[in-house]
Design a protein around this motif. Sequence first.
Motif, PDB file in Angstrom:
ATOM      1  N   ALA A 297       0.821  -1.211   0.000  1.00 32.27           N
ATOM      2  CA  ALA A 297       0.000   0.000   0.000  1.00 32.27           C
ATOM      3  C   ALA A 297       0.856   1.263   0.000  1.00 32.27           C
ATOM      4  O   ALA A 297       1.972   1.291   0.527  1.00 32.27           O
ATOM      5  CB  ALA A 297      -0.923   0.007   1.210  1.00 32.27           C
ATOM      6  N   ALA A 298       0.301   2.312  -0.580  1.00 33.15           N
ATOM      7  CA  ALA A 298       0.934   3.627  -0.525  1.00 33.15           C
ATOM      8  C   ALA A 298       0.680   4.305   0.809  1.00 33.15           C
ATOM      9  O   ALA A 298       1.412   5.217   1.201  1.00 33.15           O
ATOM     10  CB  ALA A 298       0.403   4.498  -1.660  1.00 33.15           C
ATOM     11  N   GLY A 299      -0.358   3.873   1.509  1.00 32.05           N
ATOM     12  CA  GLY A 299      -0.679   4.451   2.803  1.00 32.05           C
ATOM     13  C   GLY A 299      -1.947   3.843   3.347  1.00 32.05           C
ATOM     14  O   GLY A 299      -2.724   3.215   2.619  1.00 32.05           O
ATOM     15  N   VAL A 300      -2.160   4.006   4.643  1.00 28.88           N
ATOM     16  CA  VAL A 300      -3.376   3.509   5.279  1.00 28.88           C
ATOM     17  C   VAL A 300      -3.797   4.506   6.347  1.00 28.88           C
ATOM     18  O   VAL A 300      -2.959   5.069   7.056  1.00 28.88           O
ATOM     19  CB  VAL A 300      -3.165   2.098   5.881  1.00 28.88           C
ATOM     20  CG1 VAL A 300      -2.048   2.095   6.914  1.00 28.88           C
ATOM     21  CG2 VAL A 300      -4.455   1.558   6.483  1.00 28.88           C
ATOM     22  N   GLU A 301      -5.101   4.751   6.436  1.00 29.30           N
ATOM     23  CA  GLU A 301      -5.669   5.660   7.426  1.00 29.30           C
ATOM     24  C   GLU A 301      -6.823   4.957   8.125  1.00 29.30           C
ATOM     25  O   GLU A 301      -7.682   4.367   7.467  1.00 29.30           O
ATOM     26  CB  GLU A 301      -6.206   6.929   6.761  1.00 29.30           C
ATOM     27  CG  GLU A 301      -5.176   7.724   5.999  1.00 29.30           C
ATOM     28  CD  GLU A 301      -5.803   8.757   5.073  1.00 29.30           C
ATOM     29  OE1 GLU A 301      -5.048   9.590   4.555  1.00 29.30           O
ATOM     30  OE2 GLU A 301      -7.035   8.708   4.861  1.00 29.30           O
ATOM     31  N   ILE A 302      -6.831   5.019   9.441  1.00 19.18           N
ATOM     32  CA  ILE A 302      -7.928   4.459  10.223  1.00 19.18           C
ATOM     33  C   ILE A 302      -8.553   5.603  11.003  1.00 19.18           C
ATOM     34  O   ILE A 302      -7.892   6.238  11.828  1.00 19.18           O
ATOM     35  CB  ILE A 302      -7.445   3.365  11.184  1.00 19.18           C
ATOM     36  CG1 ILE A 302      -6.606   2.325  10.439  1.00 19.18           C
ATOM     37  CG2 ILE A 302      -8.629   2.698  11.871  1.00 19.18           C
ATOM     38  CD1 ILE A 302      -5.982   1.286  11.344  1.00 19.18           C
ATOM     39  N   GLY A 303      -9.811   5.877  10.733  1.00 18.48           N
ATOM     40  CA  GLY A 303     -10.507   6.966  11.398  1.00 18.48           C
ATOM     41  C   GLY A 303     -11.647   6.450  12.244  1.00 18.48           C
ATOM     42  O   GLY A 303     -12.440   5.615  11.798  1.00 18.48           O
ATOM     43  N   LEU A 304     -11.732   6.934  13.467  1.00 15.43           N
ATOM     44  CA  LEU A 304     -12.812   6.608  14.393  1.00 15.43           C
ATOM     45  C   LEU A 304     -13.697   7.845  14.504  1.00 15.43           C
ATOM     46  O   LEU A 304     -13.212   8.932  14.830  1.00 15.43           O
ATOM     47  CB  LEU A 304     -12.221   6.233  15.753  1.00 15.43           C
ATOM     48  CG  LEU A 304     -13.167   5.807  16.864  1.00 15.43           C
ATOM     49  CD1 LEU A 304     -13.910   4.535  16.486  1.00 15.43           C
ATOM     50  CD2 LEU A 304     -12.380   5.591  18.161  1.00 15.43           C
TER      51      LEU A 304
ATOM     52  N   VAL B  54      -5.085  -3.692  15.513  1.00 14.81           N
ATOM     53  CA  VAL B  54      -5.425  -2.466  16.229  1.00 14.81           C
ATOM     54  C   VAL B  54      -6.477  -2.799  17.267  1.00 14.81           C
ATOM     55  O   VAL B  54      -7.444  -3.514  16.974  1.00 14.81           O
ATOM     56  CB  VAL B  54      -5.960  -1.379  15.274  1.00 14.81           C
ATOM     57  CG1 VAL B  54      -6.428  -0.152  16.058  1.00 14.81           C
ATOM     58  CG2 VAL B  54      -4.893  -0.984  14.262  1.00 14.81           C
ATOM     59  N   ARG B  55      -6.282  -2.299  18.465  1.00 13.02           N
ATOM     60  CA  ARG B  55      -7.282  -2.452  19.512  1.00 13.02           C
ATOM     61  C   ARG B  55      -8.050  -1.148  19.644  1.00 13.02           C
ATOM     62  O   ARG B  55      -7.470  -0.060  19.597  1.00 13.02           O
ATOM     63  CB  ARG B  55      -6.621  -2.812  20.841  1.00 13.02           C
ATOM     64  CG  ARG B  55      -7.617  -3.112  21.956  1.00 13.02           C
ATOM     65  CD  ARG B  55      -6.924  -3.816  23.123  1.00 13.02           C
ATOM     66  NE  ARG B  55      -7.824  -3.951  24.254  1.00 13.02           N
ATOM     67  CZ  ARG B  55      -7.938  -3.063  25.232  1.00 13.02           C
ATOM     68  NH1 ARG B  55      -7.204  -1.971  25.206  1.00 13.02           N
ATOM     69  NH2 ARG B  55      -8.771  -3.262  26.230  1.00 13.02           N
ATOM     70  N   VAL B  56      -9.357  -1.246  19.799  1.00  9.23           N
ATOM     71  CA  VAL B  56     -10.240  -0.091  19.921  1.00  9.23           C
ATOM     72  C   VAL B  56     -11.006  -0.237  21.224  1.00  9.23           C
ATOM     73  O   VAL B  56     -11.663  -1.263  21.450  1.00  9.23           O
ATOM     74  CB  VAL B  56     -11.224  -0.009  18.733  1.00  9.23           C
ATOM     75  CG1 VAL B  56     -12.079   1.252  18.828  1.00  9.23           C
ATOM     76  CG2 VAL B  56     -10.472  -0.046  17.405  1.00  9.23           C
TER      77      VAL B  56
ATOM     78  N   ALA C  40       2.143   6.063  12.241  1.00  8.95           N
ATOM     79  CA  ALA C  40       1.992   5.764  13.670  1.00  8.95           C
ATOM     80  C   ALA C  40       1.744   4.290  13.935  1.00  8.95           C
ATOM     81  O   ALA C  40       1.952   3.815  15.055  1.00  8.95           O
ATOM     82  CB  ALA C  40       0.849   6.589  14.255  1.00  8.95           C
ATOM     83  N   LEU C  41       1.286   3.552  12.936  1.00 10.93           N
ATOM     84  CA  LEU C  41       0.986   2.135  13.111  1.00 10.93           C
ATOM     85  C   LEU C  41       2.258   1.292  13.164  1.00 10.93           C
ATOM     86  O   LEU C  41       3.229   1.564  12.449  1.00 10.93           O
ATOM     87  CB  LEU C  41       0.133   1.629  11.951  1.00 10.93           C
ATOM     88  CG  LEU C  41      -1.364   1.923  11.980  1.00 10.93           C
ATOM     89  CD1 LEU C  41      -1.967   1.638  10.612  1.00 10.93           C
ATOM     90  CD2 LEU C  41      -2.054   1.085  13.046  1.00 10.93           C
ATOM     91  N   SER C  42       2.234   0.270  13.987  1.00 17.12           N
ATOM     92  CA  SER C  42       3.256  -0.775  13.942  1.00 17.12           C
ATOM     93  C   SER C  42       2.761  -1.851  12.988  1.00 17.12           C
ATOM     94  O   SER C  42       1.734  -2.493  13.244  1.00 17.12           O
ATOM     95  CB  SER C  42       3.481  -1.364  15.335  1.00 17.12           C
ATOM     96  OG  SER C  42       4.000  -0.393  16.217  1.00 17.12           O
ATOM     97  N   ILE C  43       3.467  -2.028  11.877  1.00 12.42           N
ATOM     98  CA  ILE C  43       3.047  -2.940  10.818  1.00 12.42           C
ATOM     99  C   ILE C  43       4.120  -4.001  10.629  1.00 12.42           C
ATOM    100  O   ILE C  43       5.321  -3.692  10.565  1.00 12.42           O
ATOM    101  CB  ILE C  43       2.806  -2.174   9.499  1.00 12.42           C
ATOM    102  CG1 ILE C  43       1.718  -1.103   9.701  1.00 12.42           C
ATOM    103  CG2 ILE C  43       2.412  -3.122   8.380  1.00 12.42           C
ATOM    104  CD1 ILE C  43       1.473  -0.233   8.483  1.00 12.42           C
ATOM    105  N   GLU C  44       3.708  -5.264  10.534  1.00 10.55           N
ATOM    106  CA  GLU C  44       4.654  -6.363  10.345  1.00 10.55           C
ATOM    107  C   GLU C  44       5.245  -6.323   8.937  1.00 10.55           C
ATOM    108  O   GLU C  44       4.738  -5.647   8.040  1.00 10.55           O
ATOM    109  CB  GLU C  44       3.948  -7.702  10.580  1.00 10.55           C
ATOM    110  CG  GLU C  44       3.313  -7.856  11.950  1.00 10.55           C
ATOM    111  CD  GLU C  44       4.329  -7.918  13.081  1.00 10.55           C
ATOM    112  OE1 GLU C  44       5.523  -8.177  12.794  1.00 10.55           O
ATOM    113  OE2 GLU C  44       3.940  -7.705  14.242  1.00 10.55           O
ATOM    114  N   ASP C  45       6.328  -7.083   8.742  1.00  8.92           N
ATOM    115  CA  ASP C  45       7.003  -7.096   7.446  1.00  8.92           C
ATOM    116  C   ASP C  45       6.091  -7.577   6.318  1.00  8.92           C
ATOM    117  O   ASP C  45       6.266  -7.179   5.160  1.00  8.92           O
ATOM    118  CB  ASP C  45       8.253  -7.985   7.505  1.00  8.92           C
ATOM    119  CG  ASP C  45       9.341  -7.392   8.397  1.00  8.92           C
ATOM    120  OD1 ASP C  45       9.286  -6.172   8.665  1.00  8.92           O
ATOM    121  OD2 ASP C  45      10.231  -8.151   8.820  1.00  8.92           O
TER     122      ASP C  45
END
Length: 437
Positions: A165-172, A209-211, A198-203
């Motif tokens: 991905a070029a980027g990812v955004e998670i909005g609440l 993500v916990r909410v 800001a996300l920790s993403i695996e290789d």
Amino acid sequence: MTTNRTQPAITRRQLLASSTGLALATGTSATLSGCASIATRVAATSAPEAVRPLIHQMADPAAAVSSGEAWVAFCDALKPLARHVTGPESLGDLQIQTEGIRCLSRLVSLGLDRFLEHGDPRHPAFYDLQTATRKYLGDNPDQTYRGVAIEGSGTYRIRANAAGAAGVEIGLYAGSFRSDEADESGGRRLVDSLDETALSIEDDGSFEVRVGRDPVGSHDDDGARPGNFLRLEDDANALLIRTYFWEQELRENHSMPLIERLDVEEPAPPVDPATVLRGFIATAMFIDGSLDWWNHFEGIKTGRNELIVMPDDGAVQTPTLVQYVNGQVELERDEALLLEFHPGEEPGYWSWVLQNMWGETPDWRDRPVVLNNQELERAADGTIRIVIAHADPGLPNWMDMSGHPRLLLSLRWRGETALPEISTRTVGASGLAALRV
């Protein structure tokens, strides 16, 4: 031949302040909410008149369903919505009206998917907000949009993947696309957010993500890395994951995120009459509010082949700063619109997208209606020229009008760097021929 520069900024927040949005009874999100308690308060809202018979049926949902009147009232609530797509905003153009009726049918499908099939925040599941045939108020073919209903009292774990991905955004989010003099934000509020910085993403691209209300609690051993946490507030009701891709194949094969509610153990109950009615009510109001909002939004578009800068303040549309340049393209069959600019200090992802007058891209599966920064050809000095025309002009960076005399055009600039200076020129056949020399 004319040359125009981008015009002064108009924010989406100002647009929302002038529109009349949804009046969902719960006060939850008009775009991505659950509707678990809509029945108890919906009668107190300024619901459209056509929806009120459905609301009245909440006094005895079983009778409404068993008699079939629930379905009849739902269909009756949808009938007046055609005014949004056949009225003045359609410019009396049969093509615009035809696509408007199709847009209306797509919104019915989307509304039922959201509010009936995926409206229970106690047993959540993600759904597609945008696909090749489902498009909502300004889709981008380079993105997947996955939404889910949540509630402020819950604790959730999300598993997703952003490989390639070029980027990812998670909005609440909380609130809805509604607007009045007391609330210039349109009523929708960004509660919390995360993106790839800001996300920790695996290789392998996977992440969890916990909410919840607190990052440390009875479920702090759920496997999510520290930092991959979104904090809920009481009125939170929706979560949206936007994932950007440079390559269409990756976007089309992007896996659906998974979500589980950690503080609810029992399985989902069978559907009941009240749930069906709630879904019908929310769907009708969602469509009415969305199209009303869009028609106000569409009204600020500039004149023929002009652009305006319209930066997003972040709270309404996207968690990270995305700047927009919008406008209309209107061309005769032998004309083309040229966009010429140097990106300068550019962000990691940006793109140009063509859309019809209802904010829907023409079929991007077989027409070039989106071009991103990794696809565009550049001159030796880095300058870019995009050619928008009805037929392939034999030049790099062609975008297809797809049989439409007029389309909307949008630049998504995903970053805080300055927008480029963009020159536009409308040229005829001779002007195009000169560019080929």
